[in-house]
Each structure stands twice: as C-alpha cells, then as structure tokens.
Design a protein around this motif. Sequence first.
Motif, PDB file in Angstrom:
ATOM      1  N   ALA A  38       0.837  -1.204   0.000  1.00 33.63           N
ATOM      2  CA  ALA A  38       0.000   0.000   0.000  1.00 33.63           C
ATOM      3  C   ALA A  38       0.868   1.249   0.000  1.00 33.63           C
ATOM      4  CB  ALA A  38      -0.934  -0.007   1.201  1.00 33.63           C
ATOM      5  N   ALA A  39       1.954   1.229   0.755  1.00 26.03           N
ATOM      6  CA  ALA A  39       2.859   2.383   0.803  1.00 26.03           C
ATOM      7  C   ALA A  39       3.501   2.646  -0.557  1.00 26.03           C
ATOM      8  CB  ALA A  39       3.932   2.156   1.859  1.00 26.03           C
ATOM      9  N   LYS A  40       3.607   1.617  -1.366  1.00 24.82           N
ATOM     10  CA  LYS A  40       4.219   1.744  -2.692  1.00 24.82           C
ATOM     11  C   LYS A  40       3.172   1.960  -3.784  1.00 24.82           C
ATOM     12  CE  LYS A  40       8.133  -0.929  -1.140  1.00 24.82           C
ATOM     13  NZ  LYS A  40       9.079   0.168  -1.006  1.00 24.82           N
ATOM     14  N   GLY A  41       1.907   2.090  -3.377  1.00 26.84           N
ATOM     15  CA  GLY A  41       0.835   2.411  -4.316  1.00 26.84           C
ATOM     16  C   GLY A  41       0.288   1.235  -5.104  1.00 26.84           C
ATOM     17  N   LEU A  42       0.666   0.015  -4.743  1.00 29.02           N
ATOM     18  CA  LEU A  42       0.195  -1.144  -5.500  1.00 29.02           C
ATOM     19  C   LEU A  42      -1.210  -1.576  -5.104  1.00 29.02           C
ATOM     20  CD1 LEU A  42       3.238  -1.229  -6.184  1.00 29.02           C
ATOM     21  CD2 LEU A  42       3.032  -3.688  -6.228  1.00 29.02           C
ATOM     22  N   VAL A  43      -1.553  -1.420  -3.836  1.00 27.18           N
ATOM     23  CA  VAL A  43      -2.868  -1.840  -3.358  1.00 27.18           C
ATOM     24  C   VAL A  43      -3.461  -0.773  -2.453  1.00 27.18           C
ATOM     25  CG1 VAL A  43      -2.323  -4.311  -3.469  1.00 27.18           C
ATOM     26  CG2 VAL A  43      -1.976  -3.070  -1.334  1.00 27.18           C
ATOM     27  N   LEU A  44      -4.759  -0.861  -2.254  1.00 28.17           N
ATOM     28  CA  LEU A  44      -5.483   0.031  -1.362  1.00 28.17           C
ATOM     29  C   LEU A  44      -6.408  -0.840  -0.521  1.00 28.17           C
ATOM     30  CD1 LEU A  44      -6.249   2.929  -0.523  1.00 28.17           C
ATOM     31  CD2 LEU A  44      -7.963   2.873  -2.333  1.00 28.17           C
ATOM     32  N   SER A  45      -6.280  -0.732   0.784  1.00 26.19           N
ATOM     33  CA  SER A  45      -7.128  -1.513   1.690  1.00 26.19           C
ATOM     34  C   SER A  45      -8.202  -0.612   2.268  1.00 26.19           C
ATOM     35  CB  SER A  45      -6.296  -2.113   2.822  1.00 26.19           C
ATOM     36  OG  SER A  45      -5.382  -3.030   2.306  1.00 26.19           O
ATOM     37  N   ARG A  46      -9.430  -1.124   2.229  1.00 29.10           N
ATOM     38  CA  ARG A  46     -10.552  -0.371   2.774  1.00 29.10           C
ATOM     39  C   ARG A  46     -11.441  -1.302   3.586  1.00 29.10           C
ATOM     40  NH1 ARG A  46     -13.183   2.587  -2.188  1.00 29.10           N
ATOM     41  NH2 ARG A  46     -11.370   2.404  -3.485  1.00 29.10           N
ATOM     42  N   PRO A  47     -11.945  -0.781   4.705  1.00 33.03           N
ATOM     43  CA  PRO A  47     -12.872  -1.597   5.502  1.00 33.03           C
ATOM     44  C   PRO A  47     -14.093  -1.989   4.674  1.00 33.03           C
ATOM     45  CG  PRO A  47     -12.231   0.389   6.693  1.00 33.03           C
ATOM     46  CD  PRO A  47     -11.698   0.519   5.292  1.00 33.03           C
ATOM     47  N   ARG A  48     -14.530  -3.192   4.864  1.00 33.28           N
ATOM     48  CA  ARG A  48     -15.720  -3.764   4.205  1.00 33.28           C
ATOM     49  C   ARG A  48     -15.562  -3.970   2.707  1.00 33.28           C
ATOM     50  NH1 ARG A  48     -20.589  -0.607   7.268  1.00 33.28           N
ATOM     51  NH2 ARG A  48     -19.875  -1.114   9.357  1.00 33.28           N
ATOM     52  N   VAL A  49     -14.477  -3.475   2.132  1.00 30.62           N
ATOM     53  CA  VAL A  49     -14.235  -3.669   0.693  1.00 30.62           C
ATOM     54  C   VAL A  49     -13.128  -4.688   0.507  1.00 30.62           C
ATOM     55  CG1 VAL A  49     -13.478  -2.546  -1.439  1.00 30.62           C
ATOM     56  CG2 VAL A  49     -14.998  -1.335   0.129  1.00 30.62           C
ATOM     57  N   GLY A  50     -12.121  -4.619   1.360  1.00 34.84           N
ATOM     58  CA  GLY A  50     -10.968  -5.505   1.248  1.00 34.84           C
ATOM     59  C   GLY A  50      -9.803  -4.774   0.602  1.00 34.84           C
ATOM     60  N   THR A  51      -8.888  -5.533   0.078  1.00 34.51           N
ATOM     61  CA  THR A  51      -7.693  -4.969  -0.541  1.00 34.51           C
ATOM     62  C   THR A  51      -7.836  -5.052  -2.052  1.00 34.51           C
ATOM     63  OG1 THR A  51      -6.386  -5.681   1.358  1.00 34.51           O
ATOM     64  CG2 THR A  51      -5.182  -5.094  -0.627  1.00 34.51           C
ATOM     65  N   VAL A  52      -7.726  -3.903  -2.697  1.00 36.30           N
ATOM     66  CA  VAL A  52      -7.937  -3.791  -4.133  1.00 36.30           C
ATOM     67  C   VAL A  52      -6.621  -3.374  -4.789  1.00 36.30           C
ATOM     68  CG1 VAL A  52      -9.233  -2.575  -5.936  1.00 36.30           C
ATOM     69  CG2 VAL A  52     -10.338  -3.148  -3.770  1.00 36.30           C
ATOM     70  N   VAL A  53      -6.344  -3.953  -5.951  1.00 41.83           N
ATOM     71  CA  VAL A  53      -5.147  -3.602  -6.706  1.00 41.83           C
ATOM     72  C   VAL A  53      -5.370  -2.244  -7.368  1.00 41.83           C
ATOM     73  CG1 VAL A  53      -3.613  -4.267  -8.603  1.00 41.83           C
ATOM     74  CG2 VAL A  53      -4.630  -6.026  -7.137  1.00 41.83           C
ATOM     75  N   CYS A  54      -4.414  -1.342  -7.186  1.00 46.51           N
ATOM     76  CA  CYS A  54      -4.493   0.003  -7.758  1.00 46.51           C
ATOM     77  C   CYS A  54      -4.126  -0.023  -9.246  1.00 46.51           C
ATOM     78  CB  CYS A  54      -3.543   0.942  -7.024  1.00 46.51           C
ATOM     79  SG  CYS A  54      -3.982   1.199  -5.303  1.00 46.51           S
ATOM     80  N   ASN A  55      -4.512   1.032  -9.936  1.00 46.09           N
ATOM     81  CA  ASN A  55      -4.134   1.196 -11.341  1.00 46.09           C
ATOM     82  C   ASN A  55      -2.631   1.418 -11.432  1.00 46.09           C
ATOM     83  OD1 ASN A  55      -6.743   1.038 -12.456  1.00 46.09           O
ATOM     84  ND2 ASN A  55      -7.133   3.152 -11.840  1.00 46.09           N
ATOM     85  N   GLU A  56      -2.053   1.039 -12.542  1.00 43.66           N
ATOM     86  CA  GLU A  56      -0.609   1.188 -12.738  1.00 43.66           C
ATOM     87  C   GLU A  56      -0.149   2.629 -12.555  1.00 43.66           C
ATOM     88  OE1 GLU A  56       1.236  -0.684 -16.131  1.00 43.66           O
ATOM     89  OE2 GLU A  56      -0.345  -2.198 -16.165  1.00 43.66           O
ATOM     90  N   ASP A  57      -0.975   3.584 -12.898  1.00 44.29           N
ATOM     91  CA  ASP A  57      -0.610   4.995 -12.759  1.00 44.29           C
ATOM     92  C   ASP A  57      -0.369   5.385 -11.302  1.00 44.29           C
ATOM     93  OD1 ASP A  57      -0.819   5.281 -15.494  1.00 44.29           O
ATOM     94  OD2 ASP A  57      -2.844   6.115 -15.418  1.00 44.29           O
ATOM     95  N   ASP A  58      -0.927   4.632 -10.373  1.00 43.36           N
ATOM     96  CA  ASP A  58      -0.775   4.925  -8.947  1.00 43.36           C
ATOM     97  C   ASP A  58       0.457   4.260  -8.338  1.00 43.36           C
ATOM     98  OD1 ASP A  58      -3.162   6.408  -8.962  1.00 43.36           O
ATOM     99  OD2 ASP A  58      -4.351   4.605  -8.610  1.00 43.36           O
ATOM    100  N   TRP A  59       1.066   3.325  -9.054  1.00 44.08           N
ATOM    101  CA  TRP A  59       2.225   2.623  -8.522  1.00 44.08           C
ATOM    102  C   TRP A  59       3.421   3.554  -8.439  1.00 44.08           C
ATOM    103  CZ3 TRP A  59       2.100  -2.293 -12.112  1.00 44.08           C
ATOM    104  CH2 TRP A  59       0.918  -3.007 -11.878  1.00 44.08           C
ATOM    105  N   ASN A  60       4.185   3.421  -7.378  1.00 40.11           N
ATOM    106  CA  ASN A  60       5.422   4.188  -7.243  1.00 40.11           C
ATOM    107  C   ASN A  60       6.512   3.441  -8.003  1.00 40.11           C
ATOM    108  OD1 ASN A  60       7.573   5.760  -6.538  1.00 40.11           O
ATOM    109  ND2 ASN A  60       7.374   5.434  -4.334  1.00 40.11           N
ATOM    110  N   ILE A  61       6.480   3.569  -9.307  1.00 41.00           N
ATOM    111  CA  ILE A  61       7.304   2.752 -10.190  1.00 41.00           C
ATOM    112  C   ILE A  61       8.794   3.068 -10.074  1.00 41.00           C
ATOM    113  CG2 ILE A  61       7.194   4.168 -12.272  1.00 41.00           C
ATOM    114  CD1 ILE A  61       6.689   0.362 -12.068  1.00 41.00           C
TER     115      ILE A  61
END
Length: 96
Positions: A48-71
Amino acid sequence: MPDVTKAIASDIFSGRYPAGSSLPTENELGVEYGVSRTVIREALKVLAAKGLVLSRPRVGTVVCNEDDWNIIDPQVLAWHAPHALDDKLFDAILET
C-alpha cells in the motif's frame, strides 16, 4: 516478510491480480503463502505504501491502477523487472 511481499507484488505485476480486482482475504493469502495473518498484514502495508494496493474496511484490498504505482521505488522496480520493461516504465525512468 519480504518474500511474501515480493510474491504478492509479482502476482500483481504478472496480471494474476489485475488493476481494480480484489486480493483474496488475509486468511486466504496466509494459507496460500504459509504465513500468519500478521505477516500478510505487514506485506499489504508495504504494498500500500508503494501504491500497489489500497485496503478499505468492508471492501478488502484492491489492486491500484498502474498509474498509482510508485514505479521509481527501488523495490517496485526490482519486483517489476522480471515481468516486463514496457513503454510506460521506460518513460517513467527517463522522466526521473
């Protein structure tokens, strides 16, 4: 933990978990990788700190778009390298 973090990142980069998709639950990931939920939580925090995933309550962990990754993060580059050196990655490196 680094091996689990790297393994999950590799699954994301390979397309096993495409952008917008939900990762399995912490319990399921723990069983898959043979580690505790605590190890999975820590791995997900790193991702999450590297922008690959986003964790949210009741939603779970979702993979972020490539544009959000700290490439340009050294670990992200190392994890991504075996999968592809695509034009977007190359442009990001040149921009940096």
